[in-house]
Design a protein around this motif. Sequence first.
Motif, PDB file in Angstrom:
ATOM      1  N   HIS A 104     -11.352  19.981  -6.698  1.00 45.87           N
ATOM      2  CA  HIS A 104     -11.347  19.566  -5.304  1.00 45.87           C
ATOM      3  C   HIS A 104     -11.729  20.718  -4.385  1.00 45.87           C
ATOM      4  N   LEU A 105     -12.175  20.351  -3.200  1.00 45.46           N
ATOM      5  CA  LEU A 105     -12.625  21.312  -2.200  1.00 45.46           C
ATOM      6  C   LEU A 105     -11.719  21.243  -0.983  1.00 45.46           C
ATOM      7  N   ALA A 106     -11.854  22.218  -0.111  1.00 38.24           N
ATOM      8  CA  ALA A 106     -11.086  22.216   1.123  1.00 38.24           C
ATOM      9  C   ALA A 106     -11.375  20.947   1.909  1.00 38.24           C
ATOM     10  N   GLY A 107     -10.333  20.306   2.391  1.00 39.25           N
ATOM     11  CA  GLY A 107     -10.487  19.069   3.149  1.00 39.25           C
ATOM     12  C   GLY A 107     -10.422  17.826   2.307  1.00 39.25           C
ATOM     13  N   HIS A 108     -10.595  17.940   0.987  1.00 45.24           N
ATOM     14  CA  HIS A 108     -10.462  16.783   0.114  1.00 45.24           C
ATOM     15  C   HIS A 108      -8.999  16.370   0.010  1.00 45.24           C
ATOM     16  N   THR A 109      -8.788  15.098  -0.237  1.00 46.65           N
ATOM     17  CA  THR A 109      -7.431  14.572  -0.341  1.00 46.65           C
ATOM     18  C   THR A 109      -7.194  14.024  -1.733  1.00 46.65           C
ATOM     19  N   ILE A 110      -6.048  14.394  -2.306  1.00 49.32           N
ATOM     20  CA  ILE A 110      -5.665  13.974  -3.649  1.00 49.32           C
ATOM     21  C   ILE A 110      -4.376  13.170  -3.549  1.00 49.32           C
ATOM     22  N   ALA A 111      -4.272  12.104  -4.301  1.00 50.55           N
ATOM     23  CA  ALA A 111      -3.014  11.372  -4.432  1.00 50.55           C
ATOM     24  C   ALA A 111      -2.525  11.526  -5.868  1.00 50.55           C
ATOM     25  N   MET A 112      -1.213  11.500  -6.030  1.00 49.16           N
ATOM     26  CA  MET A 112      -0.648  11.622  -7.368  1.00 49.16           C
ATOM     27  C   MET A 112       0.147  10.373  -7.714  1.00 49.16           C
ATOM     28  N   LEU A 113      -0.021   9.929  -8.950  1.00 45.78           N
ATOM     29  CA  LEU A 113       0.635   8.732  -9.438  1.00 45.78           C
ATOM     30  C   LEU A 113       1.312   9.050 -10.757  1.00 45.78           C
ATOM     31  N   GLY A 114       2.570   8.680 -10.868  1.00 43.90           N
ATOM     32  CA  GLY A 114       3.276   8.929 -12.119  1.00 43.90           C
ATOM     33  C   GLY A 114       4.716   8.488 -12.011  1.00 43.90           C
ATOM     34  N   ALA A 115       5.329   8.261 -13.156  1.00 49.09           N
ATOM     35  CA  ALA A 115       6.723   7.862 -13.183  1.00 49.09           C
ATOM     36  C   ALA A 115       7.615   9.051 -12.863  1.00 49.09           C
ATOM     37  N   SER A 116       8.869   8.778 -12.519  1.00 49.02           N
ATOM     38  CA  SER A 116       9.823   9.866 -12.318  1.00 49.02           C
ATOM     39  C   SER A 116       9.949  10.656 -13.615  1.00 49.02           C
ATOM     40  N   GLY A 117       9.936  11.973 -13.500  1.00 48.02           N
ATOM     41  CA  GLY A 117      10.019  12.816 -14.686  1.00 48.02           C
ATOM     42  C   GLY A 117       8.682  13.196 -15.269  1.00 48.02           C
ATOM     43  N   ALA A 118       7.591  12.745 -14.629  1.00 46.38           N
ATOM     44  CA  ALA A 118       6.256  13.071 -15.140  1.00 46.38           C
ATOM     45  C   ALA A 118       5.813  14.479 -14.752  1.00 46.38           C
ATOM     46  N   GLY A 119       6.565  15.138 -13.873  1.00 48.40           N
ATOM     47  CA  GLY A 119       6.213  16.498 -13.484  1.00 48.40           C
ATOM     48  C   GLY A 119       5.432  16.592 -12.200  1.00 48.40           C
TER      49      GLY A 119
ATOM     50  N   PRO B  75       0.844  -1.201   0.000  1.00 42.23           N
ATOM     51  CA  PRO B  75       0.000   0.000   0.000  1.00 42.23           C
ATOM     52  C   PRO B  75       0.875   1.244   0.000  1.00 42.23           C
ATOM     53  N   LEU B  76       0.452   2.270  -0.744  1.00 37.47           N
ATOM     54  CA  LEU B  76       1.243   3.488  -0.887  1.00 37.47           C
ATOM     55  C   LEU B  76       0.569   4.705  -0.283  1.00 37.47           C
ATOM     56  N   ALA B  77      -0.753   4.760  -0.318  1.00 33.26           N
ATOM     57  CA  ALA B  77      -1.479   5.925   0.191  1.00 33.26           C
ATOM     58  C   ALA B  77      -2.902   5.496   0.520  1.00 33.26           C
ATOM     59  N   ALA B  78      -3.539   6.258   1.424  1.00 32.65           N
ATOM     60  CA  ALA B  78      -4.892   5.884   1.845  1.00 32.65           C
ATOM     61  C   ALA B  78      -5.764   7.121   2.026  1.00 32.65           C
ATOM     62  N   ASN B  79      -7.057   6.884   1.892  1.00 35.96           N
ATOM     63  CA  ASN B  79      -8.089   7.887   2.199  1.00 35.96           C
ATOM     64  C   ASN B  79      -8.011   9.119   1.308  1.00 35.96           C
ATOM     65  N   MET B  80      -7.817   8.889   0.013  1.00 33.20           N
ATOM     66  CA  MET B  80      -7.842   9.997  -0.937  1.00 33.20           C
ATOM     67  C   MET B  80      -9.183   9.988  -1.674  1.00 33.20           C
ATOM     68  N   ASP B  81      -9.586  11.162  -2.127  1.00 37.59           N
ATOM     69  CA  ASP B  81     -10.834  11.304  -2.877  1.00 37.59           C
ATOM     70  C   ASP B  81     -10.612  11.176  -4.377  1.00 37.59           C
ATOM     71  N   ARG B  82      -9.456  11.660  -4.839  1.00 38.54           N
ATOM     72  CA  ARG B  82      -9.104  11.583  -6.258  1.00 38.54           C
ATOM     73  C   ARG B  82      -7.662  11.112  -6.413  1.00 38.54           C
ATOM     74  N   VAL B  83      -7.390  10.517  -7.554  1.00 39.98           N
ATOM     75  CA  VAL B  83      -6.027  10.137  -7.905  1.00 39.98           C
ATOM     76  C   VAL B  83      -5.662  10.845  -9.207  1.00 39.98           C
ATOM     77  N   PHE B  84      -4.660  11.705  -9.155  1.00 43.06           N
ATOM     78  CA  PHE B  84      -4.151  12.361 -10.354  1.00 43.06           C
ATOM     79  C   PHE B  84      -3.123  11.442 -11.001  1.00 43.06           C
ATOM     80  N   VAL B  85      -3.410  10.994 -12.213  1.00 41.32           N
ATOM     81  CA  VAL B  85      -2.494  10.126 -12.959  1.00 41.32           C
ATOM     82  C   VAL B  85      -1.750  10.994 -13.966  1.00 41.32           C
ATOM     83  N   LEU B  86      -0.444  11.157 -13.772  1.00 41.04           N
ATOM     84  CA  LEU B  86       0.343  12.082 -14.584  1.00 41.04           C
ATOM     85  C   LEU B  86       1.129  11.365 -15.677  1.00 41.04           C
ATOM     86  N   GLN B  87       1.094  11.958 -16.876  1.00 41.94           N
ATOM     87  CA  GLN B  87       1.890  11.490 -18.004  1.00 41.94           C
ATOM     88  C   GLN B  87       2.487  12.711 -18.693  1.00 41.94           C
TER      89      GLN B  87
END
Length: 376
Positions: A194-209, A108-120
């Motif tokens: 997203h709104l105040a209090g919402h949690t976002i996780a980010m997923l992407g390879a190194s160099g994705a920004g 497991p890498l992260a928990a309790n997020m509302d959205r996952v930003f997938v970066l490319q």
Amino acid sequence: MSPVLDQPQIQPPGWNNHWAQEWSTSQADGLIPCRVVRIDKGGIMAATSSGEEHLVVAAKAVRRVVVGDLCGLDLAAGRIELILPRRTVFERRSPGVARDQLQLQSRPLAANMDRVFVLQPLESGVNLTRLARELVLAWESGAQPVVILTKADLVSAEWAEKERSEAQRFAPGVEVHVISTRSAHGLSELRSLHLAGHTIAMLGASGAGKSSLVNALAGHEVQLVAEVRDNDRRGRHTTSAGQIIELEDGALLIDTPGIRGVGLWSADDGFEKAFEDLSLYVQQCRFADCTHTTEPGCGLLEAVAQGEIGADRVHVFQELAVELEQLEVGLETREREEQRERNQRARRKAKRRDDDSSESTGRSYELGEAEDESEA
């Protein structure tokens, strides 16, 4: 609307009515709520409120805490004693010893997020195979994925639009955004998600920004930024720890280190959602156990032949389906082996118990004979 519950005086980042309900039903006597906001080689940082952080350890029963977990903390001992049930969790298959190996266990890498930003990154072109994998993991987490194509300032508008269309083809039902942190293009649209209090996780390879986007959303530099290597266009790891960062608008962002390999882990639900657009064609297959490779009457192959769906998307679908099936077989095999070992240990324990009982009975018998002889 659910009723507002009595809230504890201590409220960690992201605390809301849902967590108040969970806390009220947990065995948290003597504990205070906290949220894991950073994990690195130095240990675990837990926040009891915004800006109030403590270096803590995790009890053995909850040693697999991850960034984003809401927990019960024994403040005097500096120890996490319980983890509240996770609403969502981002989990992948653990990498093996070699780069191309994968272990039969999850991480497991992260928990309790509302959205996952997938970066490319746009400059190297969208890696559609990796994108499909990332979306399977994102959907499986229980959070809502959002695809973000970064570094738009390094490519032409035509190239960006072409790549956006390709990404959208592989991300049905998912918003796809094109952004540039240098020109701020597309950032306002992201902030509106997203709104105040919402949690976002980010997923992407190194160099994705990721680090650049974290800085842009936070409104100040919180992450170092490194250029990608010229020889292979791969990024350097500028994020070495998982952590929660508070953004300008009050939202929370979970930043994780760049992930080279994207191994799937028990992701049947995520797989179905990521390829939901193909389900209609799968239902048209003549055979229920169709592998979508060479069978006559295959709905997927027929759709490809008629140009309704791309052959590349079906290829990735087949590849991931095989991987998940092999994982399931591997887990079943491991479970059988572990059960066999448990049975063998139980038999050895029972045999030792029987042997000890026999020896005890023998000693008692010999003692009884000796007493009879002495009386005689």
